[in-house]
Design a protein around this motif. Structure first.
Motif, PDB file in Angstrom:
ATOM      1  N   ARG A 164      75.788  80.872 -95.553  1.00 53.72           N
ATOM      2  CA  ARG A 164      76.374  80.386 -94.310  1.00 53.72           C
ATOM      3  C   ARG A 164      77.854  80.723 -94.198  1.00 53.72           C
ATOM      4  O   ARG A 164      78.390  80.777 -93.095  1.00 53.72           O
ATOM      5  CB  ARG A 164      76.144  78.883 -94.168  1.00 53.72           C
ATOM      6  N   GLY A 503      74.131  76.063 -88.055  1.00 54.08           N
ATOM      7  CA  GLY A 503      73.492  77.126 -87.288  1.00 54.08           C
ATOM      8  C   GLY A 503      73.419  76.880 -85.802  1.00 54.08           C
ATOM      9  O   GLY A 503      72.949  77.754 -85.062  1.00 54.08           O
ATOM     10  N   PRO A 527      71.364  82.833 -85.672  1.00 51.45           N
ATOM     11  CA  PRO A 527      71.302  81.655 -86.543  1.00 51.45           C
ATOM     12  C   PRO A 527      71.534  82.020 -88.004  1.00 51.45           C
ATOM     13  O   PRO A 527      71.669  83.191 -88.370  1.00 51.45           O
ATOM     14  CB  PRO A 527      69.885  81.123 -86.310  1.00 51.45           C
TER      15      PRO A 527
END
Length: 926
Positions: A164, A503, A527
């Motif tokens: 991420r 996300g 995402p």
């Protein structure tokens, strides 16, 4: 004066404490951040107060970078030096002492490793207050740049933290251990960064240690990371094989020698002076410059022209031309292979960090120079730039099939959509959520367009909810400063959002409406992929009254870390917490009990097995007819179960309404009589479907019901895997007018699929022997690093005691070369997506690398020991069950020197004896 302003800030109610106990306080007065301290002024406050008036740097002078590496390569140590030399801190933190800025969690300081990514902002070069204008030929590093840096974990259990972070970065610094070279987790994070096309530079660290081999590491970069190493620096060992004291810069043709101390005293030598001090190093530096120019000339035509202008003299090419050439090659979006700039240093000895910092603005891109972010709007994918220019809107409308004579109306719809796009004030991606005990829920956001302002209304397009942003922060690890807005290209924190998850896309409009106009309400940025868990453990409350509190704490934990999963075992009623590994679950337990204060206990760690069909079930038709929430619901569905293998199974029907592959299973929806068409709005519609439903709702309901049934196998109750489900809808038999709702369709699909699964055990319809199902277990890619003396014992233990299979010894087999068939089953799904998987390997003999002095047998001390007992690498495939608690056993076999990393390769069917043994253990054999 300060005390008066302080009182006014307190009286006005705008005082916001941003530091922990015994730290100074931060208040926002109007729109200018002002900092006061009731105790002696600390260096961080001084840095904040001087930096904040210039925080809104232009995008050309902004760098969003991350530090990625294998565990214990020196990421946090290097970050500490960066903060010290930039003026952010006045003392260099130490990982062993637990005094680092970015590793602030108690668990991180206790273990000496990074567990969660930490964001921090500083200027490089440091701003001195004087507005100096560098010359036109000066490098970018001559002017101050705003650097947003994220220090990421290196342990494989926390790969989602890396994923991420990489999703929102523009560039990265990959740190390698000069002794260990390119390690397994290095390859993993490197390929993850390749998925997002992130430019990277390599920093070879720990060159002061015995056994360090810069040249060998350069060749490993070529062979294992599949790129062309551009050696920008070579190490400087005194006398050729003495103490590591500095680097020789092939770009600027100078030697840099660090004096003892904190590393701020650096002595520079030009090429002529270097010849007098270290003649051998001067000659090697010339060879490095020639190799660098030759490599660049193969990838950049401009440097070839400069080379001819300099009378074909490699040494006369200016350092500015070389820097620009490396930058062009590094940022090139197309091409078979990119070059990899390589720098050298020893961060713990304070050597080489400042040139590495210079390379960040010189070589890595600004937000303007990165590829345009991918977005989707109304089901059409494109770039954010094409959306802002309304080209994507036109493409979306043209995708629809308008009726004749309706062209004028379509043009009007496009015009309205263009007006809606003009209302877009800001767009950002929430990439991390943290539950802070003092500030509440912190949502980390990367802004890609416009700005997110304080008190603005943020619309979450994933959840279709709007939330107000009461406070905005700029984070400095665990410290924070309040700001009025987060502008494009910046990373900040929104405080107080109740629903936003990792996300989610956040959109702000100039009209400040609860819901943005179409099509902005469907705008979504790419995402973040979440890898599935492979370990699980039971979580039990201490008493029945604590159960609600425990589940609330688990919900907070899952919102912070989506790679954790919570499920309820239907047989035992136990709450199961699933994660990426033993350490991951251990940290989650500590967070749950110590930080979130849940009164619960966690059981032993177990393996997440899977169940797969051994044959076909035959078609099963079920009609669901029952009241749901007081409303009559009736729908039907036909389901067929069969084994699925992406490599060998036949392709699905080309006329299928949808094909979904998730968690190793494939769901095919067939509706040949549905007569689906595209209307003028670009939406699917069917005259056969009841009026209160639409095609998308029917599709989603059936898929969700089927996937829910696959979550529990018929024989062993583990989730299904390698299963293909074919759902067939016949309107005449399965639709019942107003009684057919989405809930009824979902229930019908679940009922039909569950019955088909049960038919695997008792195939009554075909009056033949039931095919049944079998257990599958995770098979791991394991890479073990040990010394020569322990090789035999470890190989014997893996191959005989643990049922593993040795793949290779000391071969450069990338960890991603044995990826599993379905990305959803990989620990890192993005890692398996190699942008150039079919390119032949690079021949290391064709790569320039300086000689390694410590490879000689004449080296004294520990180096002789290292040369007689070299490190060995074992690559193997081992069942995950046998790897639980393996680290302690490996250290006992290798006298504490062995290390290993692993990732999921695939789920594999068990043999009958092994399945019997595992089931006996699961049923209480232990």
């Amino acid at each position: 004066m300060a005390s008066a302003l302080l009182l006014r800030a307190r009286d006005s109610g705008r005082a916001a404490r941003c530091f922990g106990q015994s730290r100074p306080k931060c208040w926002t007065l109007g729109s200018v951040p002002t900092l006061f301290s009731e105790s002696p002024r600390c260096p961080r406050l001084q840095y904040f107060s001087t930096a904040h008036p210039r925080l809104k740097a232009d995008l050309d002078r902004t760098r969003n970078i991350g530090i990625i590496a294998h565990i214990d390569a020196g990421k946090t140590t290097t970050t500490e030096r960066m903060l010290y030399y930039s003026g952010f801190t006045r003392r260099i933190g130490n990982v062993d002492e637990g005094s680092t800025v970015t590793d602030f969690l108690p668990a991180e300081r206790a273990r000496g490793i990074t567990i969660q990514s930490a964001a921090i902002t500083f200027h490089w070069p440091p701003e001195n207050g004087a507005a100096t204008q560098p010359g036109p030929e000066a490098p970018r590093s001559a002017s101050s740049h705003l650097v947003n840096l994220i220090d990421t974990p290196g342990h494989a259990d926390f790969t989602f933290e890396v994923l991420r972070s990489l999703r929102i970065l523009d560039g990265a610094v990959c740190i390698l251990d000069g002794v260990a070279g390119v390690e397994a987790q290095t390859e993993q994070v490197w390929h993850q960064a390749s998925t997002y096309n992130i430019p990277r530079i390599v920093y070879v660290n720990k060159l002061d240690r015995d056994g360090a081999a810069f040249g060998r590491t350069v060749r490993e970069v070529a062979s294992r990371l599949n790129g062309w190493p551009a050696v920008c620096q070579i190490p400087w060992f005194e006398g050729g094989n003495g103490t590591f004291t500095g680097v020789a810069d092939a770009i600027n043709l100078q030697g840099l020698r660090w004096e003892a101390g904190d590393g701020k005293m650096v002595k520079r030598f030009n090429l002529e002076e270097l010849d007098k001090v270290e003649h051998q190093l001067g000659q090697e530096l010339r060879r490095a410059r020639i190799a660098l120019v030759e490599l660049l000339s193969e990838h950049d035509d401009t440097i070839v022209e400069k080379f001819f202008e300099c009378d074909e003299d490699h040494l006369k090419v200016s350092h500015g031309d070389i820097l620009e050439s490396i930058r062009r090659c590094l940022l090139k979006s197309s091409g078979a292979r990119k070059i990899i700039p390589i720098f050298a240093g020893a961060s713990f000895r304070n050597i080489g960090v400042q040139p590495l910092l210079d390379s960040v603005p010189d070589l890595l891109p600004s937000p303007k120079e990165t590829p345009d972010p991918e977005v989707s709007i109304g089901g059409v994918k494109g770039s954010l730039r094409s959306l802002l220019s309304s080209d994507l809107i036109v493409e979306q409308k043209e995708k629809a099939a308008p009726a004749k004579g309706k062209q004028k109306k379509k043009t009007s719809v496009v015009a309205d959509s263009k007006e809606a796009i003009k209302q877009l004030k800001g767009c950002g991606l929430a990439f991390k959520v943290v539950n802070d005990a003092k500030r509440g829920v912190l949502v980390y956001v990367r802004v890609y367009s416009g700005s997110l302002d304080r008190h603005s209304l943020l619309y979450n397009t994933n959840l279709n909810v709007a939330e107000r942003a009461p406070r905005l922060l700029r984070m400095y690890a665990n410290d924070a400063v309040e700001v009025e807005s987060i502008s494009e290209g910046q990373i900040g924190v929104v405080v107080g959002l109740k629903h936003t998850r990792t996300g989610d896309t956040l959109v702000a409009c100039s009209t400040n409406r609860q819901s943005p106009p179409e099509p902005l309400n469907t705008l979504q940025l790419r995402p973040i992929d979440i890898p599935p868990p492979v370990f699980f453990a039971s979580v039990e409350p201490h008493s029945l009254s604590e159960e609600k509190r425990m589940h609330e704490s688990l919900a907070l934990l899952l919102r912070e870390d989506p790679s954790l999963h919570v499920s309820i075992d239907e047989d035992s009623g136990q709450t199961l917490l699933s994660g990426m590994g033993e350490l991951h679950l251990e940290i989650a337990r500590d967070r749950l009990i110590n930080d979130l204060k849940a009164k619960a206990s966690m059981g032993r760690i177990e393996i997440g097995y899977r169940e797969c069909p051994l044959g076909q079930s035959g078609p099963v038709t079920k009609i669901f007819d029952r009241e749901i929430a007081g409303r009559k619901g009736k729908a039907g569905c036909t389901s067929l179960i069969e084994p699925f293998d992406p490599e060998t199974s036949s392709a699905p029907d080309a006329n299928a309404l949808s094909v979904v592959t998730e968690n190793g299973n494939q769901v095919i929806l067939l509706a040949p009589e549905l007569q689906v068409e595209i209307n003028k709005r670009g939406q699917e519609e069917s005259p056969i479907i009841p009026g209160h439903l639409d095609v998308d709702a029917v599709r989603s309901a059936l898929q969700n019901g089927c996937l829910a049934a696959l979550a529990r196998g018929p024989q062993f109750t583990f989730p299904m895997h390698s299963t293909r489900v074919t759902l067939t809808i016949t309107p005449e038999s399965h639709f019942f007018g107003a009684e057919t709702t989405t809930s009824a369709l979902s229930a019908a699909a679940r009922l039909a699929t569950s019955t088909a699964l049960q038919n695997l055990l008792s195939n009554v319809s075909n009056a033949s022997a039931s095919p049944g199902s079998c257990l599958m277990e995770p098979l791991m890619n394991v890479i073990i690093s040990i010394d020569e003396s322990s090789l035999g014992a470890v190989v014997h233990d893996i191959s005989s005691s643990r049922g593993g299979h040795i793949i290779s010894l000391d071969e450069d087999i990338p960890i991603t070369s044995t990826t599993i068939s379905t990305p959803s089953d990989n620990v890192s799904p993005t890692a398996s997506t190699d942008p150039e998987p079919d390119l032949p390997p690079i021949d290391p003999s064709k790569i320039y690398a300086p000689p390694d002095p410590f490879q000689s047998s004449t080296v004294s001390g520990a180096s002789v020991l290292d040369s007689s007992n070299p490190p060995r690498t074992i690559t193997a495939k081992v069942p995950l069950k046998e790897m639980v608690g393996y680290l302690k056993h490996l250290r006992s076999l290798s006298a504490g020197r062995g290390t290993f990393v692993m990732s999921v390769d695939r789920f594999e069917k068990m043999s009958a004896p092994r399945q019997k043994a595992v089931l006996a253990e699961l049923r209480g054999g232990y």
